[in-house]
Write a protein that holds these residues in place. Sequence first.
Motif, PDB file in Angstrom:
ATOM      1  N   ALA A  47     -77.490 -63.576  95.836  1.00 13.12           N
ATOM      2  CA  ALA A  47     -76.927 -64.233  94.650  1.00 13.12           C
ATOM      3  C   ALA A  47     -77.279 -65.716  94.604  1.00 13.12           C
ATOM      4  CB  ALA A  47     -75.407 -64.060  94.626  1.00 13.12           C
ATOM      5  N   GLY A  48     -77.381 -66.338  95.763  1.00  9.52           N
ATOM      6  CA  GLY A  48     -77.789 -67.739  95.825  1.00  9.52           C
ATOM      7  C   GLY A  48     -76.851 -68.689  95.102  1.00  9.52           C
ATOM      8  N   GLY A  49     -75.553 -68.364  95.081  1.00  7.88           N
ATOM      9  CA  GLY A  49     -74.631 -69.252  94.377  1.00  7.88           C
ATOM     10  C   GLY A  49     -74.951 -69.363  92.901  1.00  7.88           C
ATOM     11  N   ILE A  50     -75.448 -68.270  92.306  1.00 10.97           N
ATOM     12  CA  ILE A  50     -75.945 -68.219  90.925  1.00 10.97           C
ATOM     13  C   ILE A  50     -77.130 -69.176  90.777  1.00 10.97           C
ATOM     14  CG2 ILE A  50     -75.375 -68.067  88.475  1.00 10.97           C
ATOM     15  CD1 ILE A  50     -72.467 -67.897  89.152  1.00 10.97           C
ATOM     16  N   ALA A  51     -78.159 -68.930  91.573  1.00 12.05           N
ATOM     17  CA  ALA A  51     -79.433 -69.664  91.513  1.00 12.05           C
ATOM     18  C   ALA A  51     -79.295 -71.121  91.932  1.00 12.05           C
ATOM     19  CB  ALA A  51     -80.052 -69.569  90.115  1.00 12.05           C
ATOM     20  N   LEU A 191     -83.994 -73.803  73.839  1.00 11.13           N
ATOM     21  CA  LEU A 191     -84.308 -72.493  74.392  1.00 11.13           C
ATOM     22  C   LEU A 191     -84.256 -72.495  75.914  1.00 11.13           C
ATOM     23  CD1 LEU A 191     -87.428 -71.621  72.203  1.00 11.13           C
ATOM     24  CD2 LEU A 191     -85.149 -70.597  72.000  1.00 11.13           C
ATOM     25  N   GLU A 192     -83.856 -71.358  76.472  1.00 14.41           N
ATOM     26  CA  GLU A 192     -84.050 -71.078  77.891  1.00 14.41           C
ATOM     27  C   GLU A 192     -85.380 -70.334  78.027  1.00 14.41           C
ATOM     28  OE1 GLU A 192     -80.246 -69.414  79.876  1.00 14.41           O
ATOM     29  OE2 GLU A 192     -80.036 -68.985  77.726  1.00 14.41           O
ATOM     30  N   PRO A 193     -86.282 -70.763  78.901  1.00 18.12           N
ATOM     31  CA  PRO A 193     -87.526 -70.016  79.085  1.00 18.12           C
ATOM     32  C   PRO A 193     -87.293 -68.587  79.571  1.00 18.12           C
ATOM     33  CG  PRO A 193     -87.763 -72.230  79.942  1.00 18.12           C
ATOM     34  CD  PRO A 193     -86.310 -72.054  79.618  1.00 18.12           C
ATOM     35  N   THR A 229     -83.907 -71.828  85.511  1.00 17.44           N
ATOM     36  CA  THR A 229     -85.304 -71.511  85.802  1.00 17.44           C
ATOM     37  C   THR A 229     -86.025 -72.624  86.541  1.00 17.44           C
ATOM     38  OG1 THR A 229     -85.976 -72.360  83.629  1.00 17.44           O
ATOM     39  CG2 THR A 229     -85.526 -69.991  83.808  1.00 17.44           C
ATOM     40  N   GLY A 230     -85.428 -73.801  86.614  1.00 16.90           N
ATOM     41  CA  GLY A 230     -86.108 -74.939  87.212  1.00 16.90           C
ATOM     42  C   GLY A 230     -86.055 -74.979  88.724  1.00 16.90           C
ATOM     43  N   MET A 231     -86.748 -75.953  89.280  1.00 18.97           N
ATOM     44  CA  MET A 231     -86.784 -76.206  90.725  1.00 18.97           C
ATOM     45  C   MET A 231     -87.324 -75.016  91.512  1.00 18.97           C
ATOM     46  SD  MET A 231     -86.060 -79.330  91.054  1.00 18.97           S
ATOM     47  CE  MET A 231     -85.897 -79.435  92.828  1.00 18.97           C
ATOM     48  N   GLY A 232     -88.488 -74.517  91.069  1.00 15.98           N
ATOM     49  CA  GLY A 232     -89.205 -73.507  91.828  1.00 15.98           C
ATOM     50  C   GLY A 232     -88.795 -72.081  91.591  1.00 15.98           C
ATOM     51  N   ARG A 233     -87.776 -71.845  90.819  1.00 14.88           N
ATOM     52  CA  ARG A 233     -87.213 -70.501  90.677  1.00 14.88           C
ATOM     53  C   ARG A 233     -88.234 -69.483  90.164  1.00 14.88           C
ATOM     54  NH1 ARG A 233     -83.676 -67.762  93.166  1.00 14.88           N
ATOM     55  NH2 ARG A 233     -82.628 -69.783  93.436  1.00 14.88           N
ATOM     56  N   VAL A 234     -89.153 -69.906  89.292  1.00 16.44           N
ATOM     57  CA  VAL A 234     -90.097 -68.954  88.693  1.00 16.44           C
ATOM     58  C   VAL A 234     -91.485 -69.035  89.319  1.00 16.44           C
ATOM     59  CG1 VAL A 234     -88.831 -68.961  86.523  1.00 16.44           C
ATOM     60  CG2 VAL A 234     -90.803 -70.485  86.791  1.00 16.44           C
TER      61      VAL A 234
END
Length: 421
Positions: A47-51, A191-193, A229-234
């Motif tokens: 879950a990662g603390g909700i990303a 928008l959210e990507p 989506t930021g900080m490397g998530r995608v």
Amino acid sequence: MSHTESVGRTDFDRLMIPCYAPDGFIPVRGEGSRVWDQHGRELIDFAGGIAVNALGHAHPSLVRALVEQAGKLWHVSNLYTNEPALRLASKLVAATFAERVFFANSGAEANEAAFKLARRHGLETAGAHKHEIVAALDSFHGRTLFTVSVAGQPKYSAGFGPPIGGIRHVRFNDIGALEAAVSANTCAIVLEPVLGESGVLPAERAYLERARELCDEHGALLVFDEVQTGMGRVGELFAYQRYGVTPDVLTSAKALGGGFPIAAMLTRADLAGHLGVGSHGSTYGGNPLACAVAEAVLDIIATPAVLAGVRERHERFSTELRRIGAQTGLFEQVRGLGLLLGGVLGEAWKGRARDVMRTCEEEGLMVLQAGPDVIRLAPSLVIDAADIDEGMRRLERAARRLRDEAGRACDPDTVLITGVA
């Protein structure tokens, strides 16, 4: 009550305002991608603390940055600047399209700042009519009155009086609807990507490209909410870089602090000037402790090795989720980008994401939901292979339990399994 006195889950119901419904166990310690509760039970954290916990729990570099800064300076307010904030801002500017940074404490605050900037820019460049915001249905941008009004989910805005006006909602990934909604009155498209909370649905590249064109045609700002989506998530530092579509304003939070509360709004210098002295602010925004930790997070994530590792782990997770879906029928589709993944529940489990979450927890696995029909995974970006494999074994046990409890066996040849690269 002293800090050594025992507390338990029932104390939450006795003491806390009931806007949350936390699980029955209380995590007390974490290391990497493993968590232990009050009774010593170990869980794998997908879950990662909700990303948020992008580098897992208690990462040594983050702990060191926090402890070192704690011995120097905690807080000075926005009457003064501080070295950690300036270092972090410099690195964010160097790594993105942006030229200016505003620091806050949460994604909602970063989005609030972005929406206020968009309206101020519209009014100052075109007049009072240019105040409309176009946003996606079923989006999520935070819990302030402004941000729940921009998000197209009435369940979050209902019951608090009239929502903020001047906001138009359109279907996500529907270019025709977007074109019909944007006009000379539009100050921003927001928008959210990847539509995160409502099903982990990635934007189509053509949709974001058309949003960029429409903003250019109408003198509006393109705002990307990259809180999730930021900080490397995608697999890139920010999703806009993966899509090749550059916004005018970008918001970041969650993983930016790796678990320490911090957020940022990034924009160009010509736009930043519309928020002059006294027009906006935050008491804790740019706090030295938060910025010191976030700098350490950025130094680690913004490296080719970590970003490539996210893309590699995506393949490992996706392959296993599809396998489990094919064998048990739990998932009919797997989608997402990088390490933001959604398993769309099969027909037998539609509407039962909460039950699936609970069964996973009973098997020692922490997962999320994204609406009632999707299980969401947002693990550490550096989770090791052993933890992935063990977590998947626990997920498979949960899936088989659910199948057996439902009293039905699923023919894997009848299940459609698709995905998004």
